[in-house]
Write a protein that holds these residues in place. Structure first.
Motif: not given
Length: 66
Positions: A7-14, A32-45
Motif C-alpha cells: 500500500e502507498i498512502i499519500v497524506e494531505t501534506n504530501g 517495496s524497495r523500488f517504490i521507496e526509491e521512486a518516492l525519494g529519501k526515507r525519513t523513518s522506518e
C-alpha cells in the motif's frame, strides 16, 4: 499462501508511507524497495511483527500450530 499487498498512502501534506502486508522477514523491504526509491529519501522506518517471523514460523501459524 497469504495475499501479499503493498500500500502507498499519500497524506494531505504530501508525505507518503509504504506499507506491506503478507510478507515475512526482509521480503517486505525487498518487495517495496523500488517504490521507496521512486518516492525519494526515507525519513523513518517502522517494522511489524511479521518482519521478525521466518517463513517456517508463518507456515506453522497458518497450519494452527502456534
Amino acid at each position: 499462501m497469504s495475499t501479499r499487498t503493498i500500500e502507498i498512502i499519500v497524506e494531505t501534506n504530501g508525505s507518503t508511507r509504504v506499507q506491506t502486508r503478507g510478507f515475512t522477514g526482509s521480503a517486505c523491504t525487498d518487495a517495496s524497495r523500488f517504490i521507496e526509491e521512486a518516492l525519494g529519501k526515507r525519513t523513518s522506518e517502522r517494522t511489524t511483527p511479521e518482519f521478525f517471523q521466518t517463513t517456517e514460523q508463518q507456515q506453522r501459524l497458518r497450519e494452527g500450530g502456534g
